[in-house]
Design a protein around this motif. Sequence first.
Motif, PDB file in Angstrom:
ATOM      1  N   PRO A  50       0.833  -1.216   0.000  1.00 29.61           N
ATOM      2  CA  PRO A  50       0.000   0.000   0.000  1.00 29.61           C
ATOM      3  C   PRO A  50       0.863   1.260   0.000  1.00 29.61           C
ATOM      4  O   PRO A  50       1.963   1.269   0.562  1.00 29.61           O
ATOM      5  N   VAL A  51       0.351   2.311  -0.630  1.00 25.72           N
ATOM      6  CA  VAL A  51       1.039   3.605  -0.697  1.00 25.72           C
ATOM      7  C   VAL A  51       0.115   4.654  -0.101  1.00 25.72           C
ATOM      8  O   VAL A  51      -1.073   4.719  -0.436  1.00 25.72           O
ATOM      9  N   LEU A  52       0.666   5.485   0.786  1.00 21.50           N
ATOM     10  CA  LEU A  52      -0.106   6.569   1.399  1.00 21.50           C
ATOM     11  C   LEU A  52       0.075   7.844   0.596  1.00 21.50           C
ATOM     12  O   LEU A  52       1.209   8.264   0.324  1.00 21.50           O
ATOM     13  N   TYR A  53      -1.035   8.448   0.203  1.00 20.99           N
ATOM     14  CA  TYR A  53      -1.031   9.719  -0.525  1.00 20.99           C
ATOM     15  C   TYR A  53      -1.513  10.802   0.431  1.00 20.99           C
ATOM     16  O   TYR A  53      -2.585  10.682   1.033  1.00 20.99           O
ATOM     17  N   ILE A  54      -0.713  11.854   0.551  1.00 23.46           N
ATOM     18  CA  ILE A  54      -0.960  12.938   1.506  1.00 23.46           C
ATOM     19  C   ILE A  54      -1.475  14.171   0.760  1.00 23.46           C
ATOM     20  O   ILE A  54      -0.912  14.552  -0.273  1.00 23.46           O
ATOM     21  N   PRO A  55      -2.521  14.814   1.275  1.00 21.78           N
ATOM     22  CA  PRO A  55      -3.033  16.029   0.617  1.00 21.78           C
ATOM     23  C   PRO A  55      -1.962  17.128   0.573  1.00 21.78           C
ATOM     24  O   PRO A  55      -1.191  17.300   1.518  1.00 21.78           O
ATOM     25  N   PHE A  56      -1.937  17.862  -0.542  1.00 20.72           N
ATOM     26  CA  PHE A  56      -0.985  18.965  -0.678  1.00 20.72           C
ATOM     27  C   PHE A  56      -1.043  19.919   0.508  1.00 20.72           C
ATOM     28  O   PHE A  56      -0.030  20.450   0.939  1.00 20.72           O
ATOM     29  N   ALA A  57      -2.245  20.154   1.043  1.00 23.97           N
ATOM     30  CA  ALA A  57      -2.405  21.101   2.150  1.00 23.97           C
ATOM     31  C   ALA A  57      -1.607  20.688   3.389  1.00 23.97           C
ATOM     32  O   ALA A  57      -1.317  21.528   4.238  1.00 23.97           O
ATOM     33  N   ASP A  58      -1.232  19.411   3.482  1.00 18.85           N
ATOM     34  CA  ASP A  58      -0.520  18.900   4.654  1.00 18.85           C
ATOM     35  C   ASP A  58       0.947  18.575   4.372  1.00 18.85           C
ATOM     36  O   ASP A  58       1.606  17.892   5.154  1.00 18.85           O
ATOM     37  N   ILE A  59       1.450  19.070   3.233  1.00 13.37           N
ATOM     38  CA  ILE A  59       2.857  18.886   2.862  1.00 13.37           C
ATOM     39  C   ILE A  59       3.558  20.235   2.986  1.00 13.37           C
ATOM     40  O   ILE A  59       3.036  21.257   2.548  1.00 13.37           O
ATOM     41  N   TYR A  60       4.744  20.229   3.578  1.00 18.79           N
ATOM     42  CA  TYR A  60       5.517  21.462   3.775  1.00 18.79           C
ATOM     43  C   TYR A  60       6.441  21.656   2.588  1.00 18.79           C
ATOM     44  O   TYR A  60       7.613  21.262   2.602  1.00 18.79           O
ATOM     45  N   PHE A  61       5.913  22.292   1.552  1.00 22.36           N
ATOM     46  CA  PHE A  61       6.621  22.446   0.289  1.00 22.36           C
ATOM     47  C   PHE A  61       7.863  23.322   0.412  1.00 22.36           C
ATOM     48  O   PHE A  61       8.707  23.293  -0.483  1.00 22.36           O
ATOM     49  N   GLU A  62       8.009  24.057   1.503  1.00 22.10           N
ATOM     50  CA  GLU A  62       9.225  24.873   1.658  1.00 22.10           C
ATOM     51  C   GLU A  62      10.480  24.007   1.776  1.00 22.10           C
ATOM     52  O   GLU A  62      11.591  24.488   1.605  1.00 22.10           O
ATOM     53  N   HIS A  63      10.311  22.710   2.026  1.00 21.71           N
ATOM     54  CA  HIS A  63      11.443  21.784   2.121  1.00 21.71           C
ATOM     55  C   HIS A  63      11.628  20.978   0.829  1.00 21.71           C
ATOM     56  O   HIS A  63      12.494  20.110   0.773  1.00 21.71           O
ATOM     57  N   LEU A  64      10.798  21.252  -0.175  1.00 22.36           N
ATOM     58  CA  LEU A  64      10.805  20.458  -1.404  1.00 22.36           C
ATOM     59  C   LEU A  64      11.082  21.323  -2.626  1.00 22.36           C
ATOM     60  O   LEU A  64      10.714  22.494  -2.660  1.00 22.36           O
ATOM     61  N   ILE A  65      11.727  20.722  -3.609  1.00 20.82           N
ATOM     62  CA  ILE A  65      12.080  21.407  -4.853  1.00 20.82           C
ATOM     63  C   ILE A  65      11.626  20.530  -6.008  1.00 20.82           C
ATOM     64  O   ILE A  65      11.937  19.332  -6.045  1.00 20.82           O
ATOM     65  N   ALA A  66      10.887  21.106  -6.958  1.00 24.03           N
ATOM     66  CA  ALA A  66      10.443  20.346  -8.123  1.00 24.03           C
ATOM     67  C   ALA A  66      11.654  19.790  -8.871  1.00 24.03           C
ATOM     68  O   ALA A  66      12.658  20.474  -9.053  1.00 24.03           O
TER      69      ALA A  66
END
Length: 124
Positions: A50-66
């Motif tokens: 199983p894979v858990l998918y997390i809503p964008f609203a609950d991801i801290y994108f300031e730590h992520l880079i496309a």
Amino acid sequence: MSNPSPGLKRDPDHTITIAPHPGSVTVKFGEVVIASTRNALELREATYPPVLYIPFADIYFEHLIASDTKTRCPFKGDAAYWSVSGQGEGEPDVMWTYAHPYDEVAAIKDHAAFYPNKVSIDAD
């Protein structure tokens, strides 16, 4: 606009189910929390774990880079990837998302999943 999965047309016995995950999920890179939610979705596909998918609203994108990485899943659509940086370290392509998932998995739109071998995922 309909966007049916071409994979499911060729392999109708391939099963994918999506349901709310009943507990909380926290994703960390080192000691940095990069996602935390009580609203994850659990995607089960054929014989894969199983894979858990997390809503964008609950991801801290300031730590992520496309990332420039792109892949295609015949059952879910085109995936885009994100890398993480934190505590002076980084890891490529730790998270993926389907911006325009196929109809059969439309629930994972605006959600993302993480590789458990690249980050720690604590789910209860």
